[in-house]
Design a protein around this motif. Structure first.
Motif, PDB file in Angstrom:
ATOM      1  N   PRO A 130     -23.992 -29.213 112.254  1.00 29.54           N
ATOM      2  CA  PRO A 130     -25.041 -28.639 111.408  1.00 29.54           C
ATOM      3  C   PRO A 130     -24.740 -28.883 109.929  1.00 29.54           C
ATOM      4  O   PRO A 130     -23.603 -29.210 109.567  1.00 29.54           O
ATOM      5  CB  PRO A 130     -24.955 -27.143 111.733  1.00 29.54           C
ATOM      6  N   PRO A 131     -25.723 -28.742 109.073  1.00 27.68           N
ATOM      7  CA  PRO A 131     -25.471 -28.904 107.635  1.00 27.68           C
ATOM      8  C   PRO A 131     -24.427 -27.903 107.152  1.00 27.68           C
ATOM      9  O   PRO A 131     -24.401 -26.746 107.590  1.00 27.68           O
ATOM     10  CB  PRO A 131     -26.835 -28.625 106.995  1.00 27.68           C
ATOM     11  N   PRO A 132     -23.544 -28.332 106.247  1.00 25.97           N
ATOM     12  CA  PRO A 132     -22.531 -27.407 105.735  1.00 25.97           C
ATOM     13  C   PRO A 132     -23.123 -26.373 104.803  1.00 25.97           C
ATOM     14  O   PRO A 132     -24.188 -26.586 104.199  1.00 25.97           O
ATOM     15  CB  PRO A 132     -21.553 -28.329 104.987  1.00 25.97           C
ATOM     16  N   LEU A 133     -22.434 -25.246 104.700  1.00 28.04           N
ATOM     17  CA  LEU A 133     -22.788 -24.196 103.754  1.00 28.04           C
ATOM     18  C   LEU A 133     -21.894 -24.337 102.529  1.00 28.04           C
ATOM     19  O   LEU A 133     -20.683 -24.523 102.664  1.00 28.04           O
ATOM     20  CB  LEU A 133     -22.594 -22.824 104.412  1.00 28.04           C
ATOM     21  N   HIS A 134     -22.478 -24.251 101.339  1.00 27.03           N
ATOM     22  CA  HIS A 134     -21.723 -24.400 100.099  1.00 27.03           C
ATOM     23  C   HIS A 134     -21.863 -23.160  99.227  1.00 27.03           C
ATOM     24  O   HIS A 134     -22.951 -22.600  99.106  1.00 27.03           O
ATOM     25  CB  HIS A 134     -22.247 -25.589  99.280  1.00 27.03           C
ATOM     26  N   LEU A 135     -20.772 -22.746  98.634  1.00 20.92           N
ATOM     27  CA  LEU A 135     -20.771 -21.687  97.625  1.00 20.92           C
ATOM     28  C   LEU A 135     -20.030 -22.196  96.397  1.00 20.92           C
ATOM     29  O   LEU A 135     -19.010 -22.871  96.523  1.00 20.92           O
ATOM     30  CB  LEU A 135     -20.065 -20.425  98.146  1.00 20.92           C
ATOM     31  N   GLN A 136     -20.533 -21.875  95.220  1.00 25.12           N
ATOM     32  CA  GLN A 136     -19.868 -22.245  93.977  1.00 25.12           C
ATOM     33  C   GLN A 136     -19.450 -21.001  93.204  1.00 25.12           C
ATOM     34  O   GLN A 136     -20.143 -19.973  93.229  1.00 25.12           O
ATOM     35  CB  GLN A 136     -20.796 -23.091  93.100  1.00 25.12           C
ATOM     36  N   PHE A 137     -18.312 -21.101  92.519  1.00 25.23           N
ATOM     37  CA  PHE A 137     -17.785 -20.023  91.692  1.00 25.23           C
ATOM     38  C   PHE A 137     -17.452 -20.607  90.320  1.00 25.23           C
ATOM     39  O   PHE A 137     -16.287 -20.855  90.008  1.00 25.23           O
ATOM     40  CB  PHE A 137     -16.550 -19.405  92.353  1.00 25.23           C
ATOM     41  N   PRO A 138     -18.475 -20.859  89.490  1.00 22.60           N
ATOM     42  CA  PRO A 138     -18.247 -21.560  88.220  1.00 22.60           C
ATOM     43  C   PRO A 138     -17.301 -20.826  87.280  1.00 22.60           C
ATOM     44  O   PRO A 138     -16.554 -21.473  86.529  1.00 22.60           O
ATOM     45  CB  PRO A 138     -19.655 -21.695  87.628  1.00 22.60           C
ATOM     46  N   ASP A 139     -17.300 -19.504  87.302  1.00 24.35           N
ATOM     47  CA  ASP A 139     -16.406 -18.767  86.403  1.00 24.35           C
ATOM     48  C   ASP A 139     -14.939 -18.982  86.748  1.00 24.35           C
ATOM     49  O   ASP A 139     -14.065 -18.850  85.884  1.00 24.35           O
ATOM     50  CB  ASP A 139     -16.723 -17.259  86.440  1.00 24.35           C
ATOM     51  N   ALA A 140     -14.672 -19.309  88.004  1.00 23.60           N
ATOM     52  CA  ALA A 140     -13.291 -19.536  88.439  1.00 23.60           C
ATOM     53  C   ALA A 140     -13.020 -21.007  88.717  1.00 23.60           C
ATOM     54  O   ALA A 140     -11.935 -21.345  89.182  1.00 23.60           O
ATOM     55  CB  ALA A 140     -13.007 -18.719  89.695  1.00 23.60           C
TER      56      ALA A 140
END
Length: 313
Positions: free
Chosen positions: A39-49
């Motif tokens: 399945p398509p991957p799930l992505h999360l971003q944490f720009p502050d870190a």
């Protein structure tokens, strides 16, 4: 019953180079033949870190297990004495849905899976007599890619291009201690090597296509999220052969996708990387070839299952 949890030390003992290479090669070939579910991957971003997280799942058809993996990359961690990469793999029975084991690998299997895929594809697509290798980046993947590719073919010289001169020199010293002839290089010089590997979290291209010589092979492994970009679109316009580990993923958030949206190549201009591992193919000596690897959940499943079999012995 609570499933067993295996720590990174136990996993490292059994996740040998041969085991991972075999599992990744077989899974890439199976994926190219449509014998996987990803399945398509799930992505999360944490720009502050300056961090990101990927959740990937995968199943190789007929396998007893599938996996769900969490992998994180937090790129300021080395300044605090921590690894950039962390994560774990949940191995689940494809027969009953029960969790069979938790591999608390701290990102180890992701790193080795990535190293194996990069080394296998680079070895397969580079000219047989290609001997100079350039790596862009100075992190763990730069180290692993050189080590794993050197296990598949002779490397005469290693050129290292990094943003930080101190880290670049230190990595060259490590390679030299391992028996390689290594030195720092500018982006232009590095792009002129026989084989080029980009291993960065860059958000804009790290090299210029004009500096890539005829006959060179380039593998990009760092563009695993939509905001990342290592290879310039015009490099794909020059390529006689483009390989992707997963067509849809690379089209969505890989360097291949950036090139398609820029009009440098077509959305059907790639071949599955696994097909190039499954048998001989024609490669003109003067051709430029490119591989875009975004990381496939089926490879994680194959590696984790192989590791769990060894741990259970």
């Amino acid at each position: 019953m609570t499933p067993p949890v295996f720590d990174a030390a136990a996993i490292e003992r059994v996740a040998t180079t041969d085991l991972v290479l075999d599992a990744v090669r077989d899974a890439l070939i199976a994926h190219a033949k449509g014998q996987t579910t990803v399945p398509p991957p799930l992505h999360l971003q944490f720009p502050d870190a300056d961090g990101d997280c990927h959740v990937k799942a995968g199943l190789v058809t007929g396998a007893h297990d599938f996996t769900v993996k969490i992998a994180t990359g937090f790129y300021r961690n080395p300044a605090a004495g921590l690894s950039c990469q962390h994560g774990l793999v949940c191995v689940v029975s494809a027969r009953t849905g029960q969790v069979r084991a938790i591999l608390d690998d701290k990102g180890l299997l992701t790193s080795r899976r990535t190293a194996a895929a990069g080394a296998l594809i680079t070895h397969a697509m580079a000219r047989p007599n290609a001997a100079t290798l350039a790596v862009f980046g100075t992190g763990e993947q730069a180290r692993l890619q050189v080590a794993w590719l050197a296990g598949l073919r002779p490397i005469s010289t290693v050129l290292v291009h990094g943003r930080h001169p101190g880290r670049t020199r230190a990595l060259c010293e490590e390679f030299t201690a391992q028996g390689h002839r290594a030195r720092p290089a500018s982006a232009e010089e590095a792009a002129g090597a026989d084989m080029v590997l980009t291993t960065t979290p860059a958000t804009s291209p790290v090299l210029q296509a004009v500096h890539v010589r005829p006959g060179t092979h380039v593998t990009g492994i760092g563009t695993d999220m939509p905001h990342k970009n290592e290879l310039p679109p015009d490099l794909f316009a020059r390529a006689a052969l483009i390989a992707t580990d997963d067509h849809e993923q690379c089209l969505d958030h890989g360097d291949f996708g950036h090139a398609v949206r820029a009009g440098a190549t077509t959305a059907t201009g790639d071949l599955p990387a696994g097909l190039l591992l499954d048998g001989p193919f024609a490669r003109p000596d003067e051709a430029v070839t490119v591989a875009d690897l975004t990381g496939v959940g089926a490879l994680d499943a194959a590696v984790a299952s192989a590791v769990l079999r060894e741990l259970a012995r």
